[in-house]
Design a protein around this motif. Structure first.
Motif, PDB file in Angstrom:
ATOM      1  N   PRO A   1     -34.477  21.821 -15.799  1.00 47.28           N
ATOM      2  CA  PRO A   1     -34.242  21.956 -14.364  1.00 47.28           C
ATOM      3  C   PRO A   1     -35.528  21.678 -13.593  1.00 47.28           C
ATOM      4  N   HIS A   2     -35.391  21.445 -12.310  1.00 43.18           N
ATOM      5  CA  HIS A   2     -36.554  21.475 -11.441  1.00 43.18           C
ATOM      6  C   HIS A   2     -37.155  22.884 -11.530  1.00 43.18           C
ATOM      7  N   SER A   3     -38.459  22.992 -11.337  1.00 48.99           N
ATOM      8  CA  SER A   3     -39.192  24.264 -11.500  1.00 48.99           C
ATOM      9  C   SER A   3     -39.343  24.673 -12.959  1.00 48.99           C
ATOM     10  N   PHE A   4     -39.198  23.717 -13.884  1.00 46.36           N
ATOM     11  CA  PHE A   4     -39.269  24.016 -15.312  1.00 46.36           C
ATOM     12  C   PHE A   4     -40.596  24.640 -15.717  1.00 46.36           C
ATOM     13  N   TRP A   5     -41.675  24.347 -14.994  1.00 45.41           N
ATOM     14  CA  TRP A   5     -43.008  24.826 -15.360  1.00 45.41           C
ATOM     15  C   TRP A   5     -43.163  26.335 -15.174  1.00 45.41           C
ATOM     16  N   LEU A   6     -42.179  26.977 -14.541  1.00 47.23           N
ATOM     17  CA  LEU A   6     -42.216  28.431 -14.381  1.00 47.23           C
ATOM     18  C   LEU A   6     -41.633  29.168 -15.573  1.00 47.23           C
ATOM     19  N   PHE A   7     -41.074  28.426 -16.537  1.00 43.17           N
ATOM     20  CA  PHE A   7     -40.270  29.067 -17.570  1.00 43.17           C
ATOM     21  C   PHE A   7     -40.586  28.584 -18.981  1.00 43.17           C
ATOM     22  N   ASP A   8     -40.398  29.488 -19.928  1.00 44.42           N
ATOM     23  CA  ASP A   8     -40.238  29.097 -21.326  1.00 44.42           C
ATOM     24  C   ASP A   8     -38.809  28.585 -21.474  1.00 44.42           C
ATOM     25  N   PRO A   9     -38.575  27.514 -22.242  1.00 43.95           N
ATOM     26  CA  PRO A   9     -39.465  26.883 -23.214  1.00 43.95           C
ATOM     27  C   PRO A   9     -40.284  25.707 -22.697  1.00 43.95           C
ATOM     28  N   TRP A  10     -40.271  25.429 -21.384  1.00 41.98           N
ATOM     29  CA  TRP A  10     -40.872  24.169 -20.905  1.00 41.98           C
ATOM     30  C   TRP A  10     -42.339  24.289 -20.537  1.00 41.98           C
ATOM     31  N   ILE A  11     -42.844  25.497 -20.328  1.00 39.55           N
ATOM     32  CA  ILE A  11     -44.229  25.609 -19.888  1.00 39.55           C
ATOM     33  C   ILE A  11     -45.202  25.155 -20.968  1.00 39.55           C
ATOM     34  N   THR A  12     -44.864  25.359 -22.226  1.00 39.35           N
ATOM     35  CA  THR A  12     -45.781  24.944 -23.294  1.00 39.35           C
ATOM     36  C   THR A  12     -45.919  23.429 -23.383  1.00 39.35           C
ATOM     37  N   PRO A  13     -44.833  22.650 -23.432  1.00 46.92           N
ATOM     38  CA  PRO A  13     -45.022  21.194 -23.432  1.00 46.92           C
ATOM     39  C   PRO A  13     -45.658  20.675 -22.147  1.00 46.92           C
ATOM     40  N   THR A  14     -45.443  21.380 -21.037  1.00 47.40           N
ATOM     41  CA  THR A  14     -46.099  20.983 -19.791  1.00 47.40           C
ATOM     42  C   THR A  14     -47.604  21.146 -19.913  1.00 47.40           C
ATOM     43  N   ALA A  15     -48.045  22.307 -20.394  1.00 44.21           N
ATOM     44  CA  ALA A  15     -49.480  22.552 -20.566  1.00 44.21           C
ATOM     45  C   ALA A  15     -50.078  21.606 -21.599  1.00 44.21           C
ATOM     46  N   ASP A  16     -49.335  21.330 -22.669  1.00 44.79           N
ATOM     47  CA  ASP A  16     -49.823  20.400 -23.694  1.00 44.79           C
ATOM     48  C   ASP A  16     -50.040  19.004 -23.104  1.00 44.79           C
ATOM     49  N   ALA A  17     -49.066  18.546 -22.311  1.00 47.40           N
ATOM     50  CA  ALA A  17     -49.171  17.212 -21.713  1.00 47.40           C
ATOM     51  C   ALA A  17     -50.348  17.144 -20.747  1.00 47.40           C
ATOM     52  N   MET A  18     -50.515  18.183 -19.938  1.00 40.62           N
ATOM     53  CA  MET A  18     -51.614  18.202 -18.978  1.00 40.62           C
ATOM     54  C   MET A  18     -52.960  18.225 -19.691  1.00 40.62           C
ATOM     55  N   ALA A  19     -53.098  19.093 -20.687  1.00 35.00           N
ATOM     56  CA  ALA A  19     -54.365  19.196 -21.405  1.00 35.00           C
ATOM     57  C   ALA A  19     -54.687  17.901 -22.141  1.00 35.00           C
ATOM     58  N   GLY A  20     -53.678  17.296 -22.755  1.00 30.53           N
ATOM     59  CA  GLY A  20     -53.911  16.038 -23.453  1.00 30.53           C
ATOM     60  C   GLY A  20     -54.355  14.938 -22.516  1.00 30.53           C
ATOM     61  N   PHE A  21     -53.705  14.857 -21.363  1.00 27.75           N
ATOM     62  CA  PHE A  21     -54.061  13.831 -20.382  1.00 27.75           C
ATOM     63  C   PHE A  21     -55.471  14.053 -19.847  1.00 27.75           C
ATOM     64  N   LEU A  22     -55.802  15.293 -19.484  1.00 25.87           N
ATOM     65  CA  LEU A  22     -57.117  15.557 -18.918  1.00 25.87           C
ATOM     66  C   LEU A  22     -58.221  15.367 -19.948  1.00 25.87           C
ATOM     67  N   THR A  23     -57.944  15.716 -21.178  1.00 31.22           N
ATOM     68  CA  THR A  23     -58.939  15.504 -22.225  1.00 31.22           C
ATOM     69  C   THR A  23     -59.221  14.022 -22.418  1.00 31.22           C
ATOM     70  N   THR A  24     -58.171  13.217 -22.307  1.00 33.29           N
ATOM     71  CA  THR A  24     -58.327  11.769 -22.464  1.00 33.29           C
ATOM     72  C   THR A  24     -58.997  11.125 -21.251  1.00 33.29           C
ATOM     73  N   GLN A  25     -58.582  11.550 -20.064  1.00 37.18           N
ATOM     74  CA  GLN A  25     -59.045  10.886 -18.842  1.00 37.18           C
ATOM     75  C   GLN A  25     -60.324  11.473 -18.271  1.00 37.18           C
ATOM     76  N   LEU A  26     -60.702  12.677 -18.709  1.00 34.01           N
ATOM     77  CA  LEU A  26     -61.938  13.309 -18.235  1.00 34.01           C
ATOM     78  C   LEU A  26     -62.851  13.578 -19.432  1.00 34.01           C
ATOM     79  N   PRO A  27     -63.246  12.543 -20.144  1.00 35.32           N
ATOM     80  CA  PRO A  27     -64.071  12.753 -21.335  1.00 35.32           C
ATOM     81  C   PRO A  27     -65.443  13.300 -20.965  1.00 35.32           C
ATOM     82  N   ILE A  28     -66.065  14.002 -21.903  1.00 35.73           N
ATOM     83  CA  ILE A  28     -67.389  14.573 -21.647  1.00 35.73           C
ATOM     84  C   ILE A  28     -68.391  13.439 -21.465  1.00 35.73           C
TER      85      ILE A  28
END
Length: 325
Positions: free
Chosen positions: A290-317
């Motif tokens: 649903p819309h607002s999926f990031w407020l709930f399990d089970p979708w918050i974990t894949p959301t955080a994983d996708a965000m962290a993966g993207f930022l790690t790739t696009q904001l390298p040290i």
């Protein structure tokens, strides 16, 4: 998700009289998604939260943020990337606490997160929210050293209306109209990456206007934010559309989408523009969500994983900040 459930969910997000948060949204979604659970801030990692820090004053209103940081031991190894998180709620409702569970999960993955207030439409119409989010980026960069944050690796992200706001903030770096505090500061409000979670990219498309310019809504959420219908202020609706600003200097962008296509209208066209301009762009879909999926399990974990993966790739040290062995 049934049409009836989707309409009810939108009504919660767009009506100032009804709070938009995980509890009210859960009540609207649980019949269609009986397995969902409201996400909390408990994570299996040491994190640090500094609450209610004022970041800019607008008249009598001191806008605040909560800063969620990776463990001190992680920051001792070198400055960490960070992201400003912008809550949703139809530009007229919502609260910064809605993004706290996501912030906690990002901090557990080594990314600092600032969960922010901004002026909602009842207090100040467009583009006030854009000014506020840019001020939050400026504050985070100015205070980065005190919190172990890398000022060259700061992103902006948001969900729903917050996704549209985050996108517009990220793609308008250097545009004076959108940066009320820029002229008085040498601190940049630029974002090095942008994440749009189920938010609009183009207010002017027929698909967006079918919902956001519906005269039966008297006015719609977007119409209230702009203070005018599309017919009366088409240039304003176009100006607020992130897709209007894509160029080769646009920061990398990640789009995370639900199973409800109407909330991310304009995304595919914007991705095409980004690719044509040579800008990194990624789309992650969460089918049947649903819309607002990031407020709930089970979708918050894949959301955080996708965000962290993207930022790690696009904001390298950067090489200059890497610790020497």
């Amino acid at each position: 998700m049934t049409d009836k459930t989707m309409v009810a969910e939108e009504a919660v997000a767009a009506t100032a009289a009804v709070p938009y948060n995980a509890v009210t949204t859960y009540a609207k979604l649980v019949k269609a998604y009986p397995f969902i659970q409201i996400a909390d801030t408990c994570v299996n990692a040491e994190i640090v939260t500094i609450s209610a820090m004022g970041y800019v004053r607008r008249g009598a209103h001191l806008l605040q943020l909560d800063l969620v940081l990776p463990a001190q031991t992680a920051r001792d190894k070198g400055p960490v990337p960070a992201v400003v998180l912008v809550h949703g709620g139809g530009w007229r409702s919502g609260e910064r606490g809605n993004m706290a569970p996501l912030a906690a999960r990002l901090a557990a993955r080594g990314i600092a997160a600032a969960v922010i207030d901004y002026r909602l439409a009842d207090e100040a119409r467009y583009p006030a929210a854009i000014h506020d989010v840019k001020a939050a980026l400026r504050w985070l960069r100015a205070n980065s050293a005190a919190h172990g944050i890398d000022p060259q690796r700061i992103a902006v992200a948001g969900g729903s209306a917050g996704g549209q706001i985050a996108s517009l903030v990220g793609v308008t770096n250097g545009a004076d109209k959108f940066d009320a505090d820029g002229a008085a500061s040498i601190v940049s409000s630029a974002a090095q990456a942008v994440i749009n979670i189920d938010g609009l990219s183009d207010f002017t498309s027929p698909a967006a206007r079918a919902n956001e310019d519906d005269p039966k809504k008297k006015p719609s959420a977007a119409g209230f934010w702009f203070g005018a219908s599309y017919a009366d202020a088409a240039a304003l609706w176009r100006e607020a559309s992130p897709t209007s600003y894509v160029n080769r200097d646009t920061p990398p962008m990640l789009f995370i989408g639900s199973g409800q296509a109407r909330f991310s209208v304009g995304r595919d066209d914007m991705v095409d523009k980004l690719h044509a301009a040579g800008v990194a762009a990624q789309v992650v879909m969460l089918p049947d969500s649903p819309h607002s999926f990031w407020l709930f399990d089970p979708w918050i974990t894949p959301t955080a994983d996708a965000m962290a993966g993207f930022l790690t790739t696009q904001l390298p040290i950067p090489t200059t900040t890497r610790q020497q062995p």
